[in-house]
Write an enzyme that holds these catalytic residues in place. Structure first.
Site, PDB file in Angstrom:
ATOM      1  N   SER A 471      -1.971   2.735   1.978  1.00 53.43           N
ATOM      2  CA  SER A 471      -2.160   1.137   1.649  1.00 53.43           C
ATOM      3  C   SER A 471      -1.851   0.424   0.241  1.00 53.43           C
ATOM      4  O   SER A 471      -2.907   0.266   0.034  1.00 53.43           O
ATOM      5  CB  SER A 471      -2.577   0.445   2.566  1.00 53.43           C
ATOM      6  N   GLN A 473      -1.529  -2.587  -0.499  1.00 57.91           N
ATOM      7  CA  GLN A 473      -2.410  -3.644  -0.484  1.00 57.91           C
ATOM      8  C   GLN A 473      -3.610  -3.418  -0.189  1.00 57.91           C
ATOM      9  O   GLN A 473      -4.422  -4.110  -1.099  1.00 57.91           O
ATOM     10  CB  GLN A 473      -2.294  -4.248   1.288  1.00 57.91           C
ATOM     11  N   ASP A 619       8.361  -0.328   4.489  1.00 56.78           N
ATOM     12  CA  ASP A 619       9.325  -2.483   4.851  1.00 56.78           C
ATOM     13  C   ASP A 619      10.510  -1.892   5.267  1.00 56.78           C
ATOM     14  O   ASP A 619      11.128  -3.190   6.465  1.00 56.78           O
ATOM     15  CB  ASP A 619       9.417  -2.853   4.137  1.00 56.78           C
TER      16      ASP A 619
HETATM   17  C1  S3P Z   1       2.940  -3.656   0.207  1.00 54.60           C
HETATM   18  C2  S3P Z   1       2.347  -3.530   0.872  1.00 54.60           C
HETATM   19  C3  S3P Z   1       3.035  -2.830   2.276  1.00 54.60           C
HETATM   20  C4  S3P Z   1       4.004  -3.387   2.607  1.00 54.60           C
HETATM   21  C5  S3P Z   1       4.259  -5.340   2.301  1.00 54.60           C
HETATM   22  C6  S3P Z   1       3.999  -5.045   1.089  1.00 54.60           C
HETATM   23  C7  S3P Z   1       2.403  -4.249  -1.485  1.00 54.60           C
HETATM   24  O1  S3P Z   1       1.753  -2.801   3.216  1.00 54.60           O
HETATM   25  O2  S3P Z   1       4.472  -3.378   3.960  1.00 54.60           O
HETATM   26  O3  S3P Z   1       5.061  -5.448   2.917  1.00 54.60           O
HETATM   27  O4  S3P Z   1       3.150  -5.677  -2.050  1.00 54.60           O
HETATM   28  O5  S3P Z   1       1.833  -3.583  -1.446  1.00 54.60           O
HETATM   29  P1  S3P Z   1       0.612  -1.599   3.247  1.00 54.60           P
HETATM   30  O6  S3P Z   1       0.167  -1.443   1.495  1.00 54.60           O
HETATM   31  O7  S3P Z   1      -0.402  -2.780   3.539  1.00 54.60           O
HETATM   32  O8  S3P Z   1       1.349  -0.889   4.171  1.00 54.60           O
END
Ligand code: S3P
Length: 740
Positions: A471, A473, A619
């Site tokens: 992830s 994020q 995504d």
């Molecule tokens: C994102 C990371 C992804 C993605 C989200 C945007 C980001 O999520 O699905 O739309 O900007 O870091 P995850 O890292 O939780 O998979």
């Protein structure tokens, strides 16, 4: 208690509000009979003649005849009226309410007359009015869709309360309840102060010597600002006396801010002026959304938007899709925390990234724009944020909430992060747990759901953390927190995920050491402002890549798309499926690789999607499922359980929709198996408010046997506000229906 329709209503005081209550009740036959009482005999005669009331009686007779009494007298006359009421035999059996704009004085008057609060007396305040006054201005629809605030006493008789509530609802009002003191504070700032300012401004101008000219030429702004200065002077005099304390507090705050603005004008302090004006403009524009997060107002009803996608094509043309969402969020975050002025171009003006921008404004950062993708941020430095006035509302955006959790975990102030219904159901322990290990104090709802309540004033310490899931994020959250932590923070990921945070930190002069699958940041550094050009979002381009691939004869050029290696899973997967995709004009812009992507139609075939591509296309699976349904053979996706915790459970949402359209689909805990090769049927599907599900089914409509109707599409605005326009430009046949 008799039903409302069998009760007699007495309205004491037939001014604008009392008259409007009487006529609203009478016209809707809410009560059996409507009586009027007023000192002005002429007003009573008129009220009866124009059928605002059924009849009028002397005060004591009206009170005796009534079941419900509405006191609509000037506020300073209230104590005398209550005194007369107390002298009428049987008053205790009547339900009593009032319509006053300030309640503090009502408490004093009531206690002076009755000693303790009568259980049948329910104070009320309709937030409705007009600059007109008198019974001839009475309007039966004055309260329709307006708020009415009831401020019941703790010992209230609940039958009486529900009767008053029913009465107002019958007049079309939205009824809410509030604590009596809070009511006066809220009204002081939202209603009383603006009236005071309007009276004062008009008076200042009216006493100018050249007032003729001023009034002759004063159009728009003056008229809009001062409409309420034509309101009833006596009534407003009473309100200011009655709510003196709260009004003076509001006026003090306002005067202090006005003096600062005066200084800024004198010294031509552009940053200060622009800060005030941009914050105010945005606050005014987002008024209803801001209201929605306040406890005392019900959430705004979101517009229901439905797409109807008809078979169409071939697609052609050159398009540029909006800016990258991930990069847009990060540009606002790092720009706000940098020293100096950051200029951004290509910013995504979608609701998610705008929520991030608004949150920084709420924390005192001056941000100009966005104007056509341009944003200017006057950075406050890593330690310059101010406590926001309320919870930060992050709408639908998981990225915003998780990254904010990291950068707010070490601030001096407490802060709460909230979001819409979808975000409120998403897992936050993935960030809360490692942040707690670093020393942060964060509380969540059950099972780690938002709101996140972050306690200020905690020093963080760096950690060495292996992410349990791939992830970006969570990785980004910890790197941002790492800037504030003592020592080093190292994050190891099980598979490569988007690395925009690492790249952008480096661009802002904050070193990040990347070694294989780990990224390390040392706390205590600083960010220096820079210029950022946000490339077009490959996740938005993906809808057009699949669309052009599946509609025979199509050829599209999608310009200036970010092709960061951690994001190009969709290109790799479509190519493995036989897609005809070429990259042209490859270049690097502000630390991110960019290209124009040419897509031509091709016969796709089903594949086993390599697991290592999953995080690189995380995504894009909704629209890749549409590619799979239109491919020959079976496509299998595994290792994608993260899809179940996105804006919706995307595995289930796609499976449900595709099944409605006649496709053969099987779900697994971490993936989906789609048998392609059959033309999809027409049908009705639900996007569940997930932007990417909505757009994926819009693409499916291009090759279906008939129209696909997609419900709940409003959230497309979170990532792709001009999707419909661009889709139509390329050849989609898409209709949009909206309803409240
Ligand atoms: C994102 C990371 C992804 C993605 C989200 C945007 C980001 O999520 O699905 O739309 O900007 O870091 P995850 O890292 O939780 O998979």
């Amino acid at each position: 208690m008799k039903p409302l329709s069998k009760q007699t209503l007495a309205v004491i005081g037939l001014g604008l509000i009392g008259g409007s209550v009487a006529t609203a009740v009478k016209q809707r036959s809410l009560c059996h009979r409507v009586l009027g009482v007023d000192l002005d005999q002429q007003a009573l005669k008129i009220a009866k003649a124009i059928q605002v009331i059924d009849d009028y009686l002397p005060f004591a007779d009206a009170v005796k005849a009534a079941d419900i009494i509405v006191l609509a007298v000037p506020m300073l006359g209230m104590q005398q009226v209550l005194q007369s009421l107390a002298e009428v035999e049987g008053w205790q059996d009547k339900i009593i309410t009032d319509v006053g704009s300030a309640k503090g004085c009502l408490i004093d008057a009531t206690e002076a007359v009755f000693g303790e609060w009568p259980e049948n007396f329910i104070p009320g305040h309709p937030i409705a009015g007009s600059e007109k006054s008198g019974v001839t201005a009475a309007n039966p629809d004055l309260f329709v869709n307006h708020k009415v605030i009831l401020t019941p006493h703790a010992m209230v008789n609940h039958q009486a309360l529900s009767c008053v509530r029913q009465l107002w609802q019958g007049m079309g009002a939205d009824v809410l309840q509030m604590d009596i003191q809070r009511h006066d504070e809220v009204l002081a700032v939202t209603s009383h102060l603006p009236h005071l300012l309007a009276f004062s401004l008009v008076d200042t101008l009216a006493t100018e010597r050249d007032n003729q000219d001023i009034f002759r030429y004063a159009a728009g702004g003056f008229r809009d600002f001062t409409r309420i200065a034509a309101s009833d002077p006596t009534m407003w005099h009473d309100i200011f006396v009655a709510n003196k304390g709260a009004v003076l507090r509001a006026l003090n705050d306002f005067t202090a801010d006005l003096c600062k603005l005066q200084k800024a004008v004198e010294t031509e302090d552009s940053q200060y002026m622009l800060g005030v004006f941009t914050r105010a403009k945005v606050a005014r524009e987002h008024f209803s959304k801001m209201l929605a997060r306040r406890a005392y107002v019900e959430p705004m009803k979101q517009q229901e938007i439905r797409y109807i996608s008809h078979p169409a094509g071939p697609l052609s043309g050159e398009i540029r899709v909006p800016g990258d969402k991930s990069i847009s969020h990060r540009s606002i975050m790092l720009g706000s925390l940098a020293e100096g002025v950051t200029e951004i171009e290509g910013f995504l003006e979608g609701e998610d990234s705008l929520a991030t921008l608004q949150a920084f404004r709420d924390m005192g950062v001056v941000i100009e724009g966005p104007h056509q993708g341009k944003v200017t941020i006057y950075g406050v430095g890593l330690h310059g944020l101010k406590q926001p006035p309320g919870p930060l509302y992050l709408g639908n955006s998981g990225t915003a909430m998780r990254l904010f959790a990291g950068l707010l975990a070490a601030q001096k102030f407490d802060v709460t992060l909230t979001g819409d219904a979808s975000l409120s159901g998403r897992p936050m322990n993935r960030v809360a747990v490692p942040l707690q290990k670093m020393g942060a104090v964060i509380n969540t709802e059950d099972e780690g759901r938002p709101p996140l309540r972050i306690e200020g004033g905690n020093q963080l310490a760096g950690i060495n953390y292996t992410l349990p899931m791939a992830s970006a994020q969570v990785k980004s959250c910890l790197l941002l927190a790492g800037m504030y932590a003592e020592g080093k923070t190292t994050v190891a990921e099980p598979a490569p995920t988007r690395d925009h945070t690492e790249r952008m930190l480096t661009g802002f002069g904050y070193p990040v050491e990347v070694n294989g699958n780990t990224a390390t940041i040392q706390g205590g550094g600083q960010l220096s402002a820079c210029k950022i050009e946000v490339p077009a979002d490959i996740s938005s381009a993906a809808f057009f890549m699949v669309a052009a691939s599946i509609v025979p004869g199509s050829e599209l050029l999608i310009k200036h798309v970010g092709i960061n290696p951690t994001r190009i899973g969709v290109i790799n997967i479509l190519r493995l499926m036989g897609g005809d995709i070429t990259l042209e004009n490859e270049r690097e812009v502000g630390g991110e690789p960019v290209a124009d992507i040419r897509v031509r139609a091709a016969q796709l075939k089903g594949i086993d999607v390599p697991e290592d591509q999953v995080p690189l296309a995380i995504d894009e699976f909704p629209v890749l499922c549409i590619a799979a349904a239109n491919a020959q053979g079976t496509t299998t996706v595994r290792g994608a359980s993260e899809l179940r915790v996105k804006e919706s459970d995307r595995i289930q949402a796609m499976a449900d929709g595709l099944e409605v359209l006649g496709a053969h689909v099987e779900t697994t805990p971490d993936g989906i198996i789609i048998k392609g090769g059959q033309t999809l049927q027409s049908g009705q599907v639900d996007s569940l408010g997930d932007h990417r599900i909505a757009m994926a089914f819009a693409v499916a409509g291009l090759r279906a046997r008939g129209a696909i109707e997609i419900a709940n599409c409003a959230n497309v605005a979170t990532s792709f506000p001009n999707f419909i326009e661009l889709a139509k430009v390329t050849g989609f046949d898409l209709a949009v229906e909206s309803a409240e």
